[in-house]
Design an enzyme around this catalytic site. Structure first.
Site, mmCIF file in Angstrom:
data_model
loop_
_atom_site.group_PDB
_atom_site.id
_atom_site.type_symbol
_atom_site.label_atom_id
_atom_site.label_comp_id
_atom_site.label_asym_id
_atom_site.label_seq_id
_atom_site.Cartn_x
_atom_site.Cartn_y
_atom_site.Cartn_z
ATOM 1 N N LYS A 1 0.809 -1.028 -0.085
ATOM 2 C CA LYS A 1 0.098 0.090 -0.012
ATOM 3 C C LYS A 1 0.737 1.266 0.081
ATOM 4 C CE LYS A 1 -1.716 1.366 4.090
ATOM 5 N NZ LYS A 1 -1.446 3.220 4.229
ATOM 6 N N ASN A 2 1.865 1.360 0.784
ATOM 7 C CA ASN A 2 2.526 2.593 1.135
ATOM 8 C C ASN A 2 3.494 2.880 -0.132
ATOM 9 O OD1 ASN A 2 1.243 2.929 3.396
ATOM 10 N ND2 ASN A 2 2.792 2.354 4.971
ATOM 11 N N CYS B 1 -4.592 12.638 12.125
ATOM 12 C CA CYS B 1 -5.515 11.594 12.135
ATOM 13 C C CYS B 1 -5.615 10.729 13.354
ATOM 14 C CB CYS B 1 -5.139 10.589 10.839
ATOM 15 S SG CYS B 1 -3.314 9.818 11.166
ATOM 16 N N ARG C 1 0.528 14.416 13.140
ATOM 17 C CA ARG C 1 1.227 14.283 11.872
ATOM 18 C C ARG C 1 1.412 15.873 11.177
ATOM 19 N NH1 ARG C 1 -0.967 8.706 9.205
ATOM 20 N NH2 ARG C 1 1.069 8.698 8.720
ATOM 21 N N ASP D 1 3.816 0.150 11.989
ATOM 22 C CA ASP D 1 2.618 -0.397 11.471
ATOM 23 C C ASP D 1 2.370 -1.917 12.020
ATOM 24 O OD1 ASP D 1 2.392 2.138 10.301
ATOM 25 O OD2 ASP D 1 2.856 1.468 8.341
ATOM 26 N N ARG E 1 -8.880 0.116 4.095
ATOM 27 C CA ARG E 1 -7.820 1.004 3.714
ATOM 28 C C ARG E 1 -6.465 0.390 3.248
ATOM 29 N NH1 ARG E 1 -5.863 4.670 7.856
ATOM 30 N NH2 ARG E 1 -4.474 4.922 5.937
#
Ligand code: UD1
Length: 456
Positions: free
Chosen positions: A44-45, A138, A143, A330, A422
């Site tokens: 994803k990233n 978030c 952030r 993560d 997500r």
């Protein structure tokens, strides 16, 4: 005053609650042994940064192994709003950014996805000016984007923030940024990506010191190089970029998602199951494999892209999240789920984000024994977890709750699945194929809603 809960159940037709707008839930029946092989999707990233990076290209680009995720869909919408033409066919994205129509990213879309702020570097480098909304905070922290902004300023951009919008423009050098030596106060992944992308089209040499070293940085650098960029040192703490005049077409595969892979390894460990995780890059998982070994779980490399988890009795260990090659933030929530069942006491310390321990309260609902002190969670292993209704508070917390549910006795109901969607492609299907008993209920019944509403 009347108790609203009593009022609801005594006088209201409860079926009105189960409307089409009811959020889906995941029902998990724990204690099923897992078996077999799971294929890991594209990262994803990496995909999000590289999709932003396609804005640098004056030709068409093809990306393959792109995961089908809500975040990827959000990035598609942002690029489309900028005038980029995108065709999606399974895991292939054909991206035509030859004629970018707008240099301003829309607030409604950027506010949904922090990674969309990454378009600022490529837009500025390619067009000479851009306006991108501040992404805001978030669930896991405030952030800020100050390191991104200082990096772009060092490259000669005029950057100021007005009414929540970041206005960036280059005055001299015919609208081109100018290479510079930039030291990052913190090895921010996003800021390293922003500066590296911006510098590919700058005049002269840029050196980023104290750069982030995550595998996704290497993937982004490889992608830029495949378009003709000159970059060396990605994956170390010093990255050097020599600017070029233009970047050309490419066909580029996204690397495997090391966090999804790590999540499945932990799923095997927590259910005492031997499973194989394929399509991975074992080197990217070194800190995760090292910690699994410490808790008593072996991970063997069956082939260069295939890892097998061999479960064992779980014993406590300590975890501190750090920038790569440290233990990834993560994976902190998923690993904490595992430690709830490890014999002894473990200390989990979160140093990357200031508010990333919200899953603790939910794991406690399942019987975990965890005490919080500042950014530390002291986890004392319990013999078993009990299924319960729980609420996902962020993306990785949602994965932690699913993992805990797989190991728990009885039924767990996970709410807040938009977080899970997500970042995990087809997670239910992948787990079902491994033998897990779980399913998504898209229109929960009244009983299910009431069961989960206790934790809303
Ligand atoms: C990326 C990942 C995210 C991962 C994180 C850390 C993407 C899309 N997301 O996020 O999954 O958890 O790396 O590995 O790639 N910071 C500042 N100022 C800045 C930038 C960052 O103070 O200008 C702080 C952040 O608030 C945070 C820390 O630095 O506390 C790390 O952030 P960063 O490495 O930038 O993470 P992201 O790129 O946002």
């Amino acid at each position: 005053m009347e108790d609203p809960a009593i009022n609801l159940s005594s006088k209201t037709d409860l079926s009105v609650l189960a409307t089409e707008e009811s959020s889906p839930i995941l029902e998990i029946w724990g204690k099923q042994p897992l078996k077999g092989d799971v294929k890991i999707s594209g990262a994803k990233n990496s995909a999000l940064a590289i999709m932003a990076g396609t804005l640098l290209c004056s030709d068409e680009c093809r990306l393959t192994n792109v995961p089908s995720l809500a975040d990827v869909n959000s990035m598609i919408k942002i690029l489309s709003a900028l005038g980029v033409k995108i065709k999606q066919d399974g895991d292939i994205l054909d991206i035509d950014g030859r004629n970018i129509g707008h240099s301003q990213a829309p607030y409604e879309l950027v506010s949904q996805l922090r990674a969309s702020f990454f378009v600022i570097g490529p837009l500025l480098a390619r067009l000479g000016s851009t306006i991108v909304p501040l992404p805001g905070g978030c669930a896991i922290g405030t952030r800020p984007v100050d390191i991104h902004v200082r990096g772009l300023q060092a490259l000669g951009a005029d950057v100021h923030i007005e009414h929540g919008m970041v206005h960036a423009s280059v005055k001299g050098y015919q609208g081109r940024l100018k290479g510079a030596k930039i030291y990052l106060d913190y090895p921010s992944v996003g800021a390293t990506e922003t500066i590296m992308m911006a510098a590919t089209l700058a005049i002269g040499e840029t050196v980023i010191e104290n750069a982030a070293q995550e595998p996704e940085i290497i993937d982004l650098a490889d992608f830029c190089r495949s378009m003709g960029a000159k970059i060396r040192g990605a994956g170390t703490n010093t990255i050097t970029i020599i600017g070029v005049d233009r970047l050309h077409s490419t066909d580029f595969p996204i690397i495997a998602d090391r966090i999804e892979a790590g999540t499945f390894l932990v799923a095997g460990a927590i259910t005492y199951s031997e499973i194989t995780v394929s399509n991975v890059v074992p080197d990217h998982l070194i800190p995760i494999i090292a910690k699994l070994k410490e808790v008593g779980v072996k991970v063997v490399e069956d082939s260069p892209s295939c890892l097998r988890v061999i479960p064992g009795e779980l014993t406590a260990t300590d975890i501190t999240t750090l920038p790569y090659p440290g233990f990834p933030t993560d994976m902190q929530a998923q690993f904490m789920a595992l430690l709830t069942l490890a014999q002894g006491s473990s200390i989990v310390t979160e140093t990357v984000f200031e508010n990333r321990l919200r899953h603790v309260a939910e794991l406690k609902r399942m019987g975990a024994h965890i005490r919080l002190k500042d950014n530390h969670a002291i986890v004392t292993g319990v013999p078993f977890l009990s299924g319960a209704p729980v609420m996902a508070t962020d993306l990785r917390a949602s994965a932690a709750l699913v993992i805990a549910g797989l190991a728990a006795q009885g039924k767990t109901i996970v709410q807040g699945l938009h977080h899970l969607d997500r970042g995990y492609e087809n997670i239910e299907t992948k787990l079902q194929k491994l033998g897990a008993k779980l399913h998504r209920v898209t229109q929960p019944t009244v009983e299910q809603i009431l069961q989960t509403s206790v934790c809303v």
